[in-house]
Design a protein around this motif. Structure first.
Motif, PDB file in Angstrom:
ATOM      1  N   VAL A   1      15.514  -2.165 -36.151  1.00 46.19           N
ATOM      2  CA  VAL A   1      13.848  -1.399 -37.209  1.00 46.19           C
ATOM      3  C   VAL A   1      13.956   0.475 -36.487  1.00 46.19           C
ATOM      4  CG1 VAL A   1      12.210  -1.589 -36.546  1.00 46.19           C
ATOM      5  CG2 VAL A   1      12.928  -3.457 -37.446  1.00 46.19           C
ATOM      6  N   ILE A   2      14.976   0.511 -35.354  1.00 44.94           N
ATOM      7  CA  ILE A   2      14.793   1.564 -34.719  1.00 44.94           C
ATOM      8  C   ILE A   2      15.121   2.536 -35.163  1.00 44.94           C
ATOM      9  CG2 ILE A   2      15.303   3.516 -32.888  1.00 44.94           C
ATOM     10  CD1 ILE A   2      14.268   1.375 -31.538  1.00 44.94           C
ATOM     11  N   TYR A   3      17.233   1.499 -35.403  1.00 41.98           N
ATOM     12  CA  TYR A   3      17.847   2.583 -36.509  1.00 41.98           C
ATOM     13  C   TYR A   3      17.725   2.916 -38.007  1.00 41.98           C
ATOM     14  CZ  TYR A   3      20.949   0.984 -32.301  1.00 41.98           C
ATOM     15  OH  TYR A   3      21.317   0.844 -31.309  1.00 41.98           O
ATOM     16  N   ALA A   4      16.973   1.597 -38.770  1.00 45.64           N
ATOM     17  CA  ALA A   4      17.187   1.670 -40.246  1.00 45.64           C
ATOM     18  C   ALA A   4      15.647   2.521 -40.266  1.00 45.64           C
ATOM     19  CB  ALA A   4      16.126   0.511 -40.521  1.00 45.64           C
ATOM     20  N   THR A   5      14.906   3.739 -38.835  1.00 42.05           N
ATOM     21  CA  THR A   5      14.166   4.336 -39.567  1.00 42.05           C
ATOM     22  C   THR A   5      14.484   5.260 -39.140  1.00 42.05           C
ATOM     23  OG1 THR A   5      12.382   3.086 -38.401  1.00 42.05           O
ATOM     24  CG2 THR A   5      11.895   5.234 -38.689  1.00 42.05           C
ATOM     25  N   ILE A   6      15.649   5.797 -39.281  1.00 43.42           N
ATOM     26  CA  ILE A   6      16.424   7.303 -38.315  1.00 43.42           C
ATOM     27  C   ILE A   6      16.843   7.903 -40.056  1.00 43.42           C
ATOM     28  CG2 ILE A   6      18.463   8.668 -37.741  1.00 43.42           C
ATOM     29  CD1 ILE A   6      18.530   6.237 -35.716  1.00 43.42           C
ATOM     30  N   PRO A   7      16.906   6.978 -41.319  1.00 38.74           N
ATOM     31  CA  PRO A   7      17.613   7.703 -42.554  1.00 38.74           C
ATOM     32  C   PRO A   7      16.376   8.739 -43.217  1.00 38.74           C
ATOM     33  CG  PRO A   7      18.371   5.815 -42.335  1.00 38.74           C
ATOM     34  CD  PRO A   7      17.944   5.268 -41.221  1.00 38.74           C
ATOM     35  N   ILE A   8      14.829   7.957 -42.968  1.00 43.40           N
ATOM     36  CA  ILE A   8      13.648   8.068 -43.971  1.00 43.40           C
ATOM     37  C   ILE A   8      12.704   9.234 -42.926  1.00 43.40           C
ATOM     38  CG2 ILE A   8      12.156   6.547 -43.261  1.00 43.40           C
ATOM     39  CD1 ILE A   8      10.712   6.484 -45.127  1.00 43.40           C
ATOM     40  N   VAL A   9      13.256   9.118 -41.582  1.00 40.94           N
ATOM     41  CA  VAL A   9      12.716  10.218 -40.816  1.00 40.94           C
ATOM     42  C   VAL A   9      13.513  11.146 -40.838  1.00 40.94           C
ATOM     43  CG1 VAL A   9      12.597  11.134 -38.846  1.00 40.94           C
ATOM     44  CG2 VAL A   9      12.087   8.719 -38.872  1.00 40.94           C
ATOM     45  N   VAL A  10      14.909  11.773 -41.263  1.00 40.07           N
ATOM     46  CA  VAL A  10      15.881  12.455 -41.346  1.00 40.07           C
ATOM     47  C   VAL A  10      15.528  13.699 -43.127  1.00 40.07           C
ATOM     48  CG1 VAL A  10      18.258  13.814 -42.174  1.00 40.07           C
ATOM     49  CG2 VAL A  10      17.793  12.500 -40.064  1.00 40.07           C
ATOM     50  N   VAL A  11      14.993  13.013 -43.868  1.00 46.34           N
ATOM     51  CA  VAL A  11      14.624  12.921 -45.434  1.00 46.34           C
ATOM     52  C   VAL A  11      13.725  13.099 -45.316  1.00 46.34           C
ATOM     53  CG1 VAL A  11      14.598  11.771 -47.768  1.00 46.34           C
ATOM     54  CG2 VAL A  11      16.960  11.619 -45.924  1.00 46.34           C
ATOM     55  N   GLY A  12      12.761  13.195 -45.004  1.00 44.72           N
ATOM     56  CA  GLY A  12      11.007  13.011 -44.948  1.00 44.72           C
ATOM     57  C   GLY A  12      11.287  14.594 -44.247  1.00 44.72           C
ATOM     58  N   LEU A  13      11.169  15.036 -43.460  1.00 49.06           N
ATOM     59  CA  LEU A  13      11.404  16.272 -42.604  1.00 49.06           C
ATOM     60  C   LEU A  13      12.277  17.361 -43.834  1.00 49.06           C
ATOM     61  CD1 LEU A  13      11.607  15.607 -38.779  1.00 49.06           C
ATOM     62  CD2 LEU A  13       9.803  16.028 -40.089  1.00 49.06           C
ATOM     63  N   ALA A  14      13.862  16.849 -43.751  1.00 47.73           N
ATOM     64  CA  ALA A  14      14.187  18.146 -44.590  1.00 47.73           C
ATOM     65  C   ALA A  14      13.325  18.607 -46.073  1.00 47.73           C
ATOM     66  CB  ALA A  14      15.391  17.600 -44.552  1.00 47.73           C
ATOM     67  N   ALA A  15      13.311  17.274 -47.122  1.00 53.91           N
ATOM     68  CA  ALA A  15      12.375  17.516 -48.071  1.00 53.91           C
ATOM     69  C   ALA A  15      10.657  17.268 -48.512  1.00 53.91           C
ATOM     70  CB  ALA A  15      12.731  15.933 -48.877  1.00 53.91           C
ATOM     71  N   LYS A  16      10.252  17.807 -47.557  1.00 47.13           N
ATOM     72  CA  LYS A  16       9.023  18.167 -47.231  1.00 47.13           C
ATOM     73  C   LYS A  16       8.503  18.818 -48.219  1.00 47.13           C
ATOM     74  CE  LYS A  16       5.339  18.518 -44.010  1.00 47.13           C
ATOM     75  NZ  LYS A  16       4.411  19.057 -44.340  1.00 47.13           N
ATOM     76  N   PRO A  17       9.080  19.998 -49.090  1.00 45.40           N
ATOM     77  CA  PRO A  17       8.292  21.005 -49.573  1.00 45.40           C
ATOM     78  C   PRO A  17       8.488  19.934 -50.845  1.00 45.40           C
ATOM     79  CG  PRO A  17      10.099  22.187 -47.844  1.00 45.40           C
ATOM     80  CD  PRO A  17      10.050  20.619 -47.820  1.00 45.40           C
ATOM     81  N   LEU A  18       9.591  19.879 -50.795  1.00 49.03           N
ATOM     82  CA  LEU A  18      10.216  18.792 -52.184  1.00 49.03           C
ATOM     83  C   LEU A  18       8.772  18.371 -52.378  1.00 49.03           C
ATOM     84  CD1 LEU A  18      14.030  18.330 -53.626  1.00 49.03           C
ATOM     85  CD2 LEU A  18      12.309  19.725 -54.342  1.00 49.03           C
ATOM     86  N   ILE A  19       8.659  16.514 -51.751  1.00 45.87           N
ATOM     87  CA  ILE A  19       7.799  15.616 -52.072  1.00 45.87           C
ATOM     88  C   ILE A  19       5.875  16.187 -51.812  1.00 45.87           C
ATOM     89  CG2 ILE A  19       6.610  14.047 -50.441  1.00 45.87           C
ATOM     90  CD1 ILE A  19      10.049  13.860 -48.547  1.00 45.87           C
TER      91      ILE A  19
END
Length: 278
Positions: free
Chosen positions: A97-115
């Motif tokens: 569960v911890i490992y699987a959360t890392i991708p969405i955290v990285v993308v969420g922070l990087a793509a925040k302006p688009l989101i």
């Protein structure tokens, strides 16, 4: 003046609670509801509000699955100090569960302006509702539904967890819909796919809510609407979780697929007619 009043907070809390864990897109429904109530869907504090009230729904998951979560947490803690405990599935699952959360955290922070910008459009929501329904329909039919929760692996967790990125980038796709569909494609049965979706959503949704709290409270939404929306979301989500688990044990996802198509088509119509502002 608050961008969201108490009455609107109650309505949005109900919408969040009902739709957060159903594969119909809570974000999409919240944006549609906000549009119908003339709330600016691209306002930073409003975007933050929708993330914060998700914490109420997550609290409902924590309460509903308290025994399971306590079991995973206990196994994880024991495994940290006892080598033999590390072979148990519960210990491994907690790490997955911890490992699987890392991708969405990285993308969420990087793509925040688009989101919070172009991708917040209701045109994106309408398109994602319909495209996502196609993915769910295919997954429900292609999956062999032969694997239970005890058969999950780190590969399953990583693929299902990473699929949350679709919903993050394209509101309307549905986090639950994306994760459940991915689980079905991996041949998990419907209950196992649904439960995995719940567990993987806990860290990502909680983190998003806490991260956005400062923008919601420091912007155009007051403390009271936030508190009301979160409490209502919690109460309604608890009932929604219980219903969904009973439903998927005996039914396919066809009803959700059809509902998403209808809502997506209706949204296209409302946008095209100028009733809603994208």
């Amino acid at each position: 003046m608050s961008a969201i009043n108490i009455g609107q907070a109650v309505v949005l809390g109900v919408v969040e609670g009902v739709t957060e864990f159903l594969p119909v897109s809570s974000t999409g429904h919240l944006k549609i509801t906000e549009g119908l109530m003339d709330i600016p869907v691209d306002d930073t504090s409003v975007v933050a509000f929708t993330a914060v009230i998700q914490v109420g729904a997550i609290a409902a998951v924590l309460l509903y699955f308290f025994r399971d979560i306590r079991r995973f947490a206990t196994a994880w803690a024991r495994g940290l100090v006892n080598r033999e405990e590390r072979y148990h599935h519960d210990y491994k699952f907690a790490w997955w569960v911890i490992y699987a959360t890392i991708p969405i955290v990285v993308v969420g922070l990087a793509a925040k302006p688009l989101i919070e910008g172009p991708l917040a459009s209701l045109w994106v929501v309408a398109t994602s509702l319909i495209v996502g329904s196609g993915l769910m329909w295919l997954a429900d039919r292609m999956g062999r539904h032969k694997r239970g929760e005890d058969d999950t692996s780190v590969k399953d967790a990583m693929l299902v967890g990473s699929s949350q990125i679709l919903a993050l980038l394209f509101p309307g796709f549905s986090r639950s819909g994306a994760t459940m569909a991915t689980g079905l494609m991996l041949d998990l049965d419907r209950v196992a796919a649904t439960r995995l979706s719940f567990f993987l959503g806990i860290p990502s949704l909680t983190g998003a809510g806490l991260y956005e709290l400062k923008d919601a409270m420091g912007g155009g939404v007051g403390t009271m609407p936030l508190a009301v929306g979160t409490v209502v979301s919690f109460a309604v989500a608890y009932v929604s979780i219980a219903w969904l688990l009973k439903f998927v044990a005996k039914h396919s996802f066809n009803a959700f697929v059809l509902y998403r198509i209808v809502i997506g088509a209706a949204l296209f119509g409302l946008l095209g007619a100028g009733v809603l502002n994208a």
